[in-house]
Scaffold this motif. Structure first.
Motif, PDB file in Angstrom:
ATOM      1  N   MET A   1       0.545  -1.249   0.111  1.00 27.41           N
ATOM      2  CA  MET A   1       0.111   0.029   0.155  1.00 27.41           C
ATOM      3  C   MET A   1       1.110   1.091  -0.078  1.00 27.41           C
ATOM      4  N   GLU A   2       0.665   2.225  -1.003  1.00 27.38           N
ATOM      5  CA  GLU A   2       1.782   3.593  -0.878  1.00 27.38           C
ATOM      6  C   GLU A   2       1.195   4.514   0.268  1.00 27.38           C
ATOM      7  N   ARG A   3       2.409   5.210   0.460  1.00 25.57           N
ATOM      8  CA  ARG A   3       2.273   5.934   1.596  1.00 25.57           C
ATOM      9  C   ARG A   3       1.207   7.140   1.565  1.00 25.57           C
ATOM     10  N   SER A   4       0.693   7.548   0.282  1.00 28.88           N
ATOM     11  CA  SER A   4       0.398   8.502   0.690  1.00 28.88           C
ATOM     12  C   SER A   4      -1.141   7.653   0.418  1.00 28.88           C
ATOM     13  N   PHE A   5      -1.773   6.672  -0.020  1.00 25.40           N
ATOM     14  CA  PHE A   5      -2.524   6.222   0.839  1.00 25.40           C
ATOM     15  C   PHE A   5      -2.712   5.820   2.692  1.00 25.40           C
ATOM     16  N   VAL A   6      -1.493   5.370   3.249  1.00 23.71           N
ATOM     17  CA  VAL A   6      -1.975   5.874   4.564  1.00 23.71           C
ATOM     18  C   VAL A   6      -1.679   6.738   5.368  1.00 23.71           C
ATOM     19  N   ASP A   7      -1.509   7.251   4.714  1.00 17.85           N
ATOM     20  CA  ASP A   7      -1.218   8.882   5.207  1.00 17.85           C
ATOM     21  C   ASP A   7      -2.800   9.640   5.309  1.00 17.85           C
ATOM     22  N   SER A   8      -3.458   9.629   3.949  1.00 17.12           N
ATOM     23  CA  SER A   8      -5.170   9.170   4.240  1.00 17.12           C
ATOM     24  C   SER A   8      -5.238   9.087   5.211  1.00 17.12           C
ATOM     25  N   VAL A   9      -5.533   7.622   4.755  1.00 22.61           N
ATOM     26  CA  VAL A   9      -6.040   6.661   6.106  1.00 22.61           C
ATOM     27  C   VAL A   9      -6.398   7.723   7.482  1.00 22.61           C
ATOM     28  N   ILE A  10      -4.826   7.623   8.029  1.00 26.68           N
ATOM     29  CA  ILE A  10      -4.244   7.787   9.397  1.00 26.68           C
ATOM     30  C   ILE A  10      -4.822   9.471   9.660  1.00 26.68           C
ATOM     31  N   GLU A  11      -4.973  10.495   8.458  1.00 17.40           N
ATOM     32  CA  GLU A  11      -5.091  11.875   8.806  1.00 17.40           C
ATOM     33  C   GLU A  11      -6.784  11.517   9.001  1.00 17.40           C
ATOM     34  N   ALA A  12      -8.253  10.841   7.866  1.00 18.34           N
ATOM     35  CA  ALA A  12      -8.729  10.641   8.516  1.00 18.34           C
ATOM     36  C   ALA A  12      -9.548   9.802   9.329  1.00 18.34           C
ATOM     37  N   CYS A  13      -8.072   9.031  10.416  1.00 16.33           N
ATOM     38  CA  CYS A  13      -8.549   8.753  11.945  1.00 16.33           C
ATOM     39  C   CYS A  13      -8.684   9.948  13.006  1.00 16.33           C
ATOM     40  N   VAL A  14      -6.994  10.727  12.534  1.00 16.52           N
ATOM     41  CA  VAL A  14      -7.090  11.479  13.614  1.00 16.52           C
ATOM     42  C   VAL A  14      -8.446  12.885  13.245  1.00 16.52           C
ATOM     43  N   ASP A  15      -8.797  13.176  12.044  1.00 17.06           N
ATOM     44  CA  ASP A  15      -9.512  14.045  11.967  1.00 17.06           C
ATOM     45  C   ASP A  15     -11.104  13.239  12.616  1.00 17.06           C
ATOM     46  N   ALA A  16     -11.794  12.488  12.427  1.00 20.57           N
ATOM     47  CA  ALA A  16     -12.879  12.415  13.666  1.00 20.57           C
ATOM     48  C   ALA A  16     -12.283  11.608  14.639  1.00 20.57           C
ATOM     49  N   LEU A  17     -11.424  11.155  14.793  1.00 24.02           N
ATOM     50  CA  LEU A  17     -11.331  11.376  16.879  1.00 24.02           C
ATOM     51  C   LEU A  17     -10.911  12.567  17.151  1.00 24.02           C
ATOM     52  N   VAL A  18     -10.316  13.377  16.436  1.00 21.35           N
ATOM     53  CA  VAL A  18     -11.069  14.762  17.455  1.00 21.35           C
ATOM     54  C   VAL A  18     -12.247  15.402  17.091  1.00 21.35           C
ATOM     55  N   SER A  19     -13.584  14.747  16.003  1.00 19.48           N
ATOM     56  CA  SER A  19     -14.687  15.345  15.952  1.00 19.48           C
ATOM     57  C   SER A  19     -15.652  14.574  17.298  1.00 19.48           C
ATOM     58  N   VAL A  20     -14.583  13.333  17.859  1.00 17.10           N
ATOM     59  CA  VAL A  20     -15.512  13.463  19.043  1.00 17.10           C
ATOM     60  C   VAL A  20     -14.842  13.811  20.486  1.00 17.10           C
ATOM     61  N   GLY A  21     -13.837  14.761  20.755  1.00 15.65           N
ATOM     62  CA  GLY A  21     -13.505  15.709  21.190  1.00 15.65           C
ATOM     63  C   GLY A  21     -12.052  14.880  21.784  1.00 15.65           C
ATOM     64  N   PHE A  22     -11.572  14.536  21.135  1.00 13.09           N
ATOM     65  CA  PHE A  22      -9.783  14.658  21.091  1.00 13.09           C
ATOM     66  C   PHE A  22      -9.221  15.153  20.439  1.00 13.09           C
ATOM     67  N   ARG A  23      -7.479  15.502  20.812  1.00 10.61           N
ATOM     68  CA  ARG A  23      -7.337  16.563  20.652  1.00 10.61           C
ATOM     69  C   ARG A  23      -6.137  16.205  19.482  1.00 10.61           C
ATOM     70  N   LYS A  24      -5.296  17.294  18.631  1.00  7.47           N
ATOM     71  CA  LYS A  24      -4.392  16.826  18.201  1.00  7.47           C
ATOM     72  C   LYS A  24      -2.846  17.528  18.451  1.00  7.47           C
ATOM     73  N   ARG A  25      -1.776  16.791  18.164  1.00 11.16           N
ATOM     74  CA  ARG A  25      -0.985  17.280  18.335  1.00 11.16           C
ATOM     75  C   ARG A  25       0.453  17.232  17.053  1.00 11.16           C
ATOM     76  N   GLY A  26       0.835  17.658  15.941  1.00 10.92           N
ATOM     77  CA  GLY A  26       1.747  17.515  15.611  1.00 10.92           C
ATOM     78  C   GLY A  26       0.478  16.814  14.234  1.00 10.92           C
ATOM     79  N   LYS A  27       0.884  16.433  13.559  1.00 18.28           N
ATOM     80  CA  LYS A  27       0.443  15.653  12.339  1.00 18.28           C
ATOM     81  C   LYS A  27      -0.724  14.304  12.199  1.00 18.28           C
ATOM     82  N   SER A  28       0.286  13.607  13.531  1.00 19.83           N
ATOM     83  CA  SER A  28      -0.944  12.395  13.261  1.00 19.83           C
ATOM     84  C   SER A  28      -0.882  12.085  15.478  1.00 19.83           C
ATOM     85  N   ASN A  29      -0.742  13.501  15.688  1.00 19.38           N
ATOM     86  CA  ASN A  29      -0.968  12.668  17.521  1.00 19.38           C
ATOM     87  C   ASN A  29      -2.074  12.676  18.173  1.00 19.38           C
ATOM     88  N   VAL A  30      -2.551  11.947  18.428  1.00 20.37           N
ATOM     89  CA  VAL A  30      -3.560  12.537  19.665  1.00 20.37           C
ATOM     90  C   VAL A  30      -3.856  12.246  20.566  1.00 20.37           C
TER      91      VAL A  30
END
Length: 197
Positions: A1-30
């Motif tokens: 699986m290409e890194r660009s797809f992996v990055d897009s999945v992680i970004e989608a998961c991070v955004d979804a977590l932020v939408s339910v009240g989590f916080r983001k630190r940097g690009k992918s730390n929640v």
């Protein structure tokens, strides 16, 4: 699986977590902020397979004073992104312990499902384990794995003011795992001695 797809999945998961009240630190730390000393930790472990990406989520606690304490003895820089203790999210919801993302499907619904399970199961875990008393038994269970667990146990005893148990545990670990534990154990015992414990 290409890194660009992996990055897009992680970004989608991070955004979804932020939408339910989590916080983001940097690009992918929640994380889930709780107190000045304790933070809820999120681990999104990647399993890269042909045609799809598997996310194996982990839930943990990050204890700021404890992580600073033991790392100081070993000359390691403090990191706010490591877990003091962690376990798979599937521990709480065994039927839904993995999340699969493929190139041929919309990744948003799976990311939202992951975030909802974190909200439902991880947040109660954070709330009940954000204390030295709750952390200690979990850390003790993992001592034989080494990997900084013995350091965290000794540090937990110390931060609780249980100096005799800190000393006894450290001396015992030095007998069992001298090569591994000396870097922390010897200076820690010296500190206890200097402080009159």
């Amino acid at each position: 699986m290409e890194r660009s797809f992996v990055d897009s999945v992680i970004e989608a998961c991070v955004d979804a977590l932020v939408s339910v009240g989590f916080r983001k630190r940097g690009k992918s730390n929640v994380f889930n902020p709780m107190t000045a000393s304790f933070t809820g930790w999120v681990g999104l472990n990647e399993g890269n397979h042909e045609g799809y990406l598997r996310i194996n989520p982990n839930v943990g606690i990050h204890c700021v004073p404890l992580e600073r304490f033991w790392r100081g003895f070993e000359g390691l820089k403090y990191s706010p992104t490591t877990a003091t203790i962690a376990l798979p999210l599937g521990t709480f919801c065994a039927d839904e312990d993995e999340f699969l993302f493929s190139l041929s499907e919309n990744i948003e619904p799976e990311a939202k499902r992951l975030a909802q399970l974190y909200k439902n199961y991880a947040i109660p875990f954070y709330e009940t384990h954000a204390s030295y008393e709750a952390l200690l038994p979990m850390l003790l269970e993992k001592v034989d794995m080494l990997g900084a667990y013995p350091e965290r146990v000794a540090g937990t005893y110390y931060l609780q003011g249980r100096y005799e148990e800190a000393r006894s545990f450290t001396e015992s670990m030095l007998k069992k795992e001298k090569e591994y534990f000396s870097g922390f154990g010897l200076p820690f015992l010296k500190k206890l001695e200097q402080e009159g414990h």
